[in-house]
Design a protein around this motif. Structure first.
Motif, PDB file in Angstrom:
ATOM      1  N   ILE A 160      18.309  16.293 -18.821  1.00  0.00           N
ATOM      2  CA  ILE A 160      16.857  15.791 -18.547  1.00  0.00           C
ATOM      3  C   ILE A 160      16.775  14.377 -18.121  1.00  0.00           C
ATOM      4  O   ILE A 160      15.917  13.641 -17.480  1.00  0.00           O
ATOM      5  CB  ILE A 160      15.983  16.397 -19.689  1.00  0.00           C
ATOM      6  CG1 ILE A 160      16.077  17.807 -19.604  1.00  0.00           C
ATOM      7  CG2 ILE A 160      14.728  15.736 -19.691  1.00  0.00           C
ATOM      8  CD1 ILE A 160      15.434  18.358 -20.999  1.00  0.00           C
ATOM      9  N   VAL A 161      17.192  13.559 -19.526  1.00  0.00           N
ATOM     10  CA  VAL A 161      16.987  12.224 -19.501  1.00  0.00           C
ATOM     11  C   VAL A 161      17.581  11.404 -18.285  1.00  0.00           C
ATOM     12  O   VAL A 161      17.120  10.573 -17.476  1.00  0.00           O
ATOM     13  CB  VAL A 161      17.331  11.510 -20.670  1.00  0.00           C
ATOM     14  CG1 VAL A 161      17.432  10.032 -20.725  1.00  0.00           C
ATOM     15  CG2 VAL A 161      16.575  12.060 -22.086  1.00  0.00           C
ATOM     16  N   GLY A 162      18.721  11.845 -17.823  1.00  0.00           N
ATOM     17  CA  GLY A 162      19.567  11.446 -16.726  1.00  0.00           C
ATOM     18  C   GLY A 162      19.190  11.783 -15.539  1.00  0.00           C
ATOM     19  O   GLY A 162      19.981  11.333 -14.507  1.00  0.00           O
ATOM     20  N   GLU A 163      18.333  12.761 -15.305  1.00  0.00           N
ATOM     21  CA  GLU A 163      18.317  13.220 -13.845  1.00  0.00           C
ATOM     22  C   GLU A 163      17.722  12.253 -12.837  1.00  0.00           C
ATOM     23  O   GLU A 163      18.317  12.548 -11.837  1.00  0.00           O
ATOM     24  CB  GLU A 163      16.901  14.316 -14.219  1.00  0.00           C
ATOM     25  CG  GLU A 163      16.320  15.181 -12.714  1.00  0.00           C
ATOM     26  CD  GLU A 163      15.593  16.112 -12.909  1.00  0.00           C
ATOM     27  OE1 GLU A 163      15.629  17.139 -12.114  1.00  0.00           O
ATOM     28  OE2 GLU A 163      14.965  16.224 -13.925  1.00  0.00           O
ATOM     29  N   GLY A 164      16.715  11.139 -13.208  1.00  0.00           N
ATOM     30  CA  GLY A 164      16.699  10.361 -12.245  1.00  0.00           C
ATOM     31  C   GLY A 164      17.739   9.493 -11.669  1.00  0.00           C
ATOM     32  O   GLY A 164      17.709   9.151 -10.405  1.00  0.00           O
ATOM     33  N   LEU A 165      18.557   9.244 -12.680  1.00  0.00           N
ATOM     34  CA  LEU A 165      20.106   8.493 -12.180  1.00  0.00           C
ATOM     35  C   LEU A 165      20.616   9.409 -11.361  1.00  0.00           C
ATOM     36  O   LEU A 165      21.275   8.913 -10.336  1.00  0.00           O
ATOM     37  CB  LEU A 165      20.703   7.959 -13.417  1.00  0.00           C
ATOM     38  CG  LEU A 165      19.796   7.029 -14.238  1.00  0.00           C
ATOM     39  CD1 LEU A 165      20.423   6.572 -15.537  1.00  0.00           C
ATOM     40  CD2 LEU A 165      19.235   5.785 -13.535  1.00  0.00           C
ATOM     41  N   ALA A 166      20.811  10.594 -11.651  1.00  0.00           N
ATOM     42  CA  ALA A 166      21.702  11.559 -10.882  1.00  0.00           C
ATOM     43  C   ALA A 166      21.163  11.637  -9.425  1.00  0.00           C
ATOM     44  O   ALA A 166      21.992  11.639  -8.429  1.00  0.00           O
ATOM     45  CB  ALA A 166      21.633  12.670 -11.527  1.00  0.00           C
ATOM     46  N   ILE A 167      19.878  11.500  -9.355  1.00  0.00           N
ATOM     47  CA  ILE A 167      19.379  11.783  -8.014  1.00  0.00           C
ATOM     48  C   ILE A 167      19.364  10.513  -7.102  1.00  0.00           C
ATOM     49  O   ILE A 167      19.725  10.528  -6.024  1.00  0.00           O
ATOM     50  CB  ILE A 167      17.743  12.166  -8.247  1.00  0.00           C
ATOM     51  CG1 ILE A 167      17.304  13.466  -8.976  1.00  0.00           C
ATOM     52  CG2 ILE A 167      16.899  11.976  -6.844  1.00  0.00           C
ATOM     53  CD1 ILE A 167      15.857  13.806  -9.217  1.00  0.00           C
ATOM     54  N   ALA A 168      19.504   9.197  -8.032  1.00  0.00           N
ATOM     55  CA  ALA A 168      19.705   8.154  -7.232  1.00  0.00           C
ATOM     56  C   ALA A 168      21.420   7.829  -6.999  1.00  0.00           C
ATOM     57  O   ALA A 168      21.621   7.013  -6.283  1.00  0.00           O
ATOM     58  CB  ALA A 168      19.508   6.877  -8.236  1.00  0.00           C
ATOM     59  N   GLY A 169      22.138   8.923  -7.244  1.00  0.00           N
ATOM     60  CA  GLY A 169      23.554   8.815  -6.744  1.00  0.00           C
ATOM     61  C   GLY A 169      24.261   8.155  -7.731  1.00  0.00           C
ATOM     62  O   GLY A 169      25.483   7.828  -7.355  1.00  0.00           O
ATOM     63  N   ASP A 203       0.879  -1.096   0.108  1.00  0.00           N
ATOM     64  CA  ASP A 203       0.047   0.067   0.058  1.00  0.00           C
ATOM     65  C   ASP A 203       1.049   1.439  -0.098  1.00  0.00           C
ATOM     66  O   ASP A 203       1.574   1.403   0.985  1.00  0.00           O
ATOM     67  CB  ASP A 203      -0.821   0.128   1.427  1.00  0.00           C
ATOM     68  CG  ASP A 203      -1.880   1.083   1.116  1.00  0.00           C
ATOM     69  OD1 ASP A 203      -1.682   1.942   0.317  1.00  0.00           O
ATOM     70  OD2 ASP A 203      -2.904   1.253   2.090  1.00  0.00           O
ATOM     71  N   LEU A 204       0.845   2.142  -1.083  1.00  0.00           N
ATOM     72  CA  LEU A 204       1.711   3.101  -1.269  1.00  0.00           C
ATOM     73  C   LEU A 204       1.409   4.081  -0.125  1.00  0.00           C
ATOM     74  O   LEU A 204       2.412   4.993   0.346  1.00  0.00           O
ATOM     75  CB  LEU A 204       1.536   3.974  -2.576  1.00  0.00           C
ATOM     76  CG  LEU A 204       1.972   3.198  -3.720  1.00  0.00           C
ATOM     77  CD1 LEU A 204       1.675   3.975  -5.138  1.00  0.00           C
ATOM     78  CD2 LEU A 204       3.413   2.621  -3.731  1.00  0.00           C
ATOM     79  N   LEU A 255       9.103   5.155  -0.214  1.00  0.00           N
ATOM     80  CA  LEU A 255       8.421   5.510  -1.180  1.00  0.00           C
ATOM     81  C   LEU A 255       9.126   6.285  -2.401  1.00  0.00           C
ATOM     82  O   LEU A 255       8.971   6.042  -3.536  1.00  0.00           O
ATOM     83  CB  LEU A 255       7.180   6.627  -0.791  1.00  0.00           C
ATOM     84  CG  LEU A 255       6.582   7.150  -2.000  1.00  0.00           C
ATOM     85  CD1 LEU A 255       5.446   6.494  -2.541  1.00  0.00           C
ATOM     86  CD2 LEU A 255       5.638   8.530  -1.381  1.00  0.00           C
ATOM     87  N   ARG A 256      10.164   6.669  -1.958  1.00  0.00           N
ATOM     88  CA  ARG A 256      11.438   7.567  -2.954  1.00  0.00           C
ATOM     89  C   ARG A 256      12.105   6.146  -3.516  1.00  0.00           C
ATOM     90  O   ARG A 256      12.052   6.475  -5.108  1.00  0.00           O
ATOM     91  CB  ARG A 256      12.275   8.242  -2.099  1.00  0.00           C
ATOM     92  CG  ARG A 256      13.254   8.919  -3.045  1.00  0.00           C
ATOM     93  CD  ARG A 256      14.308   9.764  -2.347  1.00  0.00           C
ATOM     94  NE  ARG A 256      15.213  10.196  -3.192  1.00  0.00           N
ATOM     95  CZ  ARG A 256      16.114  11.318  -2.752  1.00  0.00           C
ATOM     96  NH1 ARG A 256      16.118  11.979  -1.548  1.00  0.00           N
ATOM     97  NH2 ARG A 256      16.914  11.813  -3.730  1.00  0.00           N
ATOM     98  N   ALA A 257      12.309   5.135  -3.030  1.00  0.00           N
ATOM     99  CA  ALA A 257      12.744   3.917  -3.616  1.00  0.00           C
ATOM    100  C   ALA A 257      11.821   3.371  -4.487  1.00  0.00           C
ATOM    101  O   ALA A 257      12.264   2.658  -5.589  1.00  0.00           O
ATOM    102  CB  ALA A 257      13.072   3.092  -2.679  1.00  0.00           C
ATOM    103  N   THR A 258      10.473   3.509  -4.315  1.00  0.00           N
ATOM    104  CA  THR A 258       9.502   2.729  -5.222  1.00  0.00           C
ATOM    105  C   THR A 258       9.356   3.663  -6.459  1.00  0.00           C
ATOM    106  O   THR A 258       8.995   3.224  -7.318  1.00  0.00           O
ATOM    107  CB  THR A 258       8.192   2.465  -4.379  1.00  0.00           C
ATOM    108  OG1 THR A 258       8.590   1.666  -3.456  1.00  0.00           O
ATOM    109  CG2 THR A 258       7.164   1.714  -5.377  1.00  0.00           C
ATOM    110  N   ARG A 259       9.500   4.990  -6.395  1.00  0.00           N
ATOM    111  CA  ARG A 259       9.082   6.021  -7.366  1.00  0.00           C
ATOM    112  C   ARG A 259       9.568   5.437  -8.775  1.00  0.00           C
ATOM    113  O   ARG A 259       8.909   5.782  -9.735  1.00  0.00           O
ATOM    114  CB  ARG A 259       9.327   7.346  -6.955  1.00  0.00           C
ATOM    115  CG  ARG A 259       8.285   7.840  -5.939  1.00  0.00           C
ATOM    116  CD  ARG A 259       8.111   9.373  -6.157  1.00  0.00           C
ATOM    117  NE  ARG A 259       7.203   9.844  -5.120  1.00  0.00           N
ATOM    118  CZ  ARG A 259       5.969  10.054  -5.411  1.00  0.00           C
ATOM    119  NH1 ARG A 259       5.370   9.505  -6.606  1.00  0.00           N
ATOM    120  NH2 ARG A 259       5.058  10.503  -4.541  1.00  0.00           N
TER     121      ARG A 259
END
Length: 320
Positions: A116-125, A80-81, A89-93
């Motif tokens: 723009i494309v790599g932003e999610g990976l940058a946030i993940a470190g 249940d989110l 939740l951040r790990a699931t997003r």
């Protein structure tokens, strides 16, 4: 020694139950989404269809908690989110991604495509060299040349190219569920087919599940395994695509199909008349009754529940 076998998961990837989303208005609140329930299995596409303003996009955003729903339950992969803490939740997003209707406004105009494309990976470190490699692979997969587009900005591209960039941004984090909110509505007809084919390739290649939101029945029919028809905040019919399009049970679904021009097929039912009532003051009982050719007094007195009218086919109509 007994060989161990792994049973495939039986629970749907996404299970939405009695979802409600309200918005404040002068003098009270309005229910944009009212008690909506549906499921999506792994690798399956559910098409959510209805007229503009019926709550389709709000449903998709509420599933992703953008913003969170006011009531109901959204279970993703058995969890249940609403009960997840911030870190969980951040790990699931990353496993739930969204593609928006207007690709230009969904992309930061000041940033380069590569960022723009790599932003999610940058946030993940992730390390910069790994991000660069995966960005190149993601852009190539959506049909763009990384060397030509990587250092340019969104304003330099067409709508179809911007949507490809948005798809690359969503896919690079490895989602299991893609919420597509009218992803081809703002594109030229010649480009729509290319983007739809790209989404189908992504689904097949990555085992994606999709919630595909659209007002275009022809598009929904082509891409969906199952259909959910929505009217004024509620789902009025649901089932596999062949049943819903071949034997529509709800008068609203029949009216939508009748509005699709097809010179080789007879009309599926009478065309829609009148305007959609205001969600601030929806009709009592069945919300479609003010436009329904089958309406009887009972329709104003009782709200019809979704009930089975066939195998994997349900409709919310007293006369279905």
């Amino acid at each position: 020694m007994t060989e161990l076998t792994t049973e495939p998961p039986t629970e749907p990837l996404l299970s939405v139950r009695d979802l409600v989303k309200r918005f404040p208005v002068r003098g009270g609140t309005v229910d944009a989404v009212s008690a909506v329930s549906f499921t999506i299995d792994r690798g399956q596409t559910l098409g959510l269809v209805g007229e503009s303003g019926c709550g389709k996009s709000t449903t998709g955003r509420a599933v992703l908690r953008l913003p969170p729903p006011d009531a109901g339950e959204v279970r993703f992969d058995g969890r249940d989110l609403a009960t997840l803490d911030r870190a969980a939740l951040r790990a699931t997003r990353g496993r739930l991604q969204m593609i928006f209707q207007d690709p230009r406004s969904a992309l930061n105009p000041r940033r380069r495509v590569r960022d723009i494309v790599g932003e999610g990976l940058a946030i993940a470190g992730l390390p910069k060299d790994e991000i660069a490699t995966r960005v190149d692979a993601a852009l190539t997969e959506v049909g763009l040349d990384p060397a030509q587009v990587g250092n340019r900005r969104p304003a330099e591209f067409s709508g179809g190219q911007c949507q490809r960039i948005a798809i690359a941004r969503a896919m690079i984090v490895g989602p299991d569920l893609l919420v597509c909110d009218e992803p081809v509505a703002s594109l030229d007809v010649s480009v729509q087919a290319q983007v739809l084919n790209l989404l189908e390739d992504m689904k097949a290649g990555h085992g994606l599940a999709m919630l595909f939101i659209s007002h275009d029945l022809a598009v929904v029919h082509n891409v969906s395994d199952r259909i959910a028809v929505m009217y004024l905040g509620r789902i009025v019919e649901t089932g596999d695509a062949a049943s819903v399009f071949g034997s529509p049970a709800h008068p609203y679904t029949r009216a939508l199909l009748a509005a699709v021009p097809d010179p080789e097929a007879p009309p599926a039912g009478p065309a829609l008349t009148g305007e959609v009532p205001s969600p601030m003051n929806p009709p009592s009982g069945c919300r479609f009754r003010t436009r329904c050719p089958l309406a009887e007094p009972v329709c104003a007195q009782r709200t019809p529940a979704l009930r089975e009218v066939g195998a994997d086919h349900a409709a919310a109509c007293h006369f279905a």
